[in-house]
Design a protein around this motif. Structure first.
Motif, PDB file in Angstrom:
ATOM      1  N   THR A 238       0.805  -1.477  -0.075  1.00  9.73           N
ATOM      2  CA  THR A 238      -0.077  -0.141  -0.007  1.00  9.73           C
ATOM      3  C   THR A 238       0.826   1.512  -0.099  1.00  9.73           C
ATOM      4  OG1 THR A 238      -0.372  -0.128   2.519  1.00  9.73           O
ATOM      5  CG2 THR A 238      -1.875  -1.262   1.160  1.00  9.73           C
TER       6      THR A 238
ATOM      7  N   THR B 103      -0.292   4.772  -1.164  1.00 15.82           N
ATOM      8  CA  THR B 103      -1.572   5.314  -0.547  1.00 15.82           C
ATOM      9  C   THR B 103      -0.971   6.178   0.571  1.00 15.82           C
ATOM     10  OG1 THR B 103      -1.888   3.705   1.276  1.00 15.82           O
ATOM     11  CG2 THR B 103      -2.834   3.570  -0.887  1.00 15.82           C
TER      12      THR B 103
ATOM     13  N   SER C 105      -0.707   8.707   6.360  1.00 16.94           N
ATOM     14  CA  SER C 105      -1.958   8.279   5.674  1.00 16.94           C
ATOM     15  C   SER C 105      -2.951   9.579   5.267  1.00 16.94           C
ATOM     16  CB  SER C 105      -2.598   7.208   6.614  1.00 16.94           C
ATOM     17  OG  SER C 105      -2.344   6.162   6.782  1.00 16.94           O
TER      18      SER C 105
END
Length: 124
Positions: A28, A31, A100
């Motif tokens: 990920t 992201t 994030s």
């Protein structure tokens, strides 16, 4: 949680160049907004620069603008910090960090994952 490992630190003379890498675990990586910070002895951790998730936007501290360049390769799960025209005051432990979300942050508290750091020493 993404895990980060920096590499590429070392000793360089003033005016020289050094390239740091930060490898991330997991699938990920794309992201995360990625950032670079540094901390010199006796000083607080300070923002160096950050790059957006797709690498289209970068933001730098004034102290490194025009000398440092951040890039990323999402296929390799890696973010880079190219440092040119190094100065003795750039001496510090350099950390990469992951955030994030989609917006770039400049405060350390905005990043949730950190590498262990790599030492950069610039001699005069």
């Amino acid at each position: 949680q993404v895990q980060l490992v920096e590499s590429g630190g070392g000793l360089v003379q003033a005016g020289g160049s050094l390239s740091l890498s930060c490898a991330a675990s997991g699938r990920t990586f794309g992201t995360y907004v990625m950032g670079w910070f540094r901390q010199a002895p006796g000083k607080e951790r300070e923002f160096v620069g950050a790059i957006s998730r797709r690498g289209l936007t970068t933001y730098y501290a004034d102290s490194v603008k025009g000398r440092f360049t951040i890039s990323r390769d999402n296929a390799k799960n890696t973010v880079y910090l190219q440092m040119n025209s190094l100065k003795p005051e750039d001496t510090a432990v350099y950390y990469c960090a992951a955030r994030s979300g989609s917006d770039i942050a400049t405060r350390a508290g905005g990043f949730g994952a950190w590498g262990q750091g790599t030492q950069v020493t610039v001699s005069s």
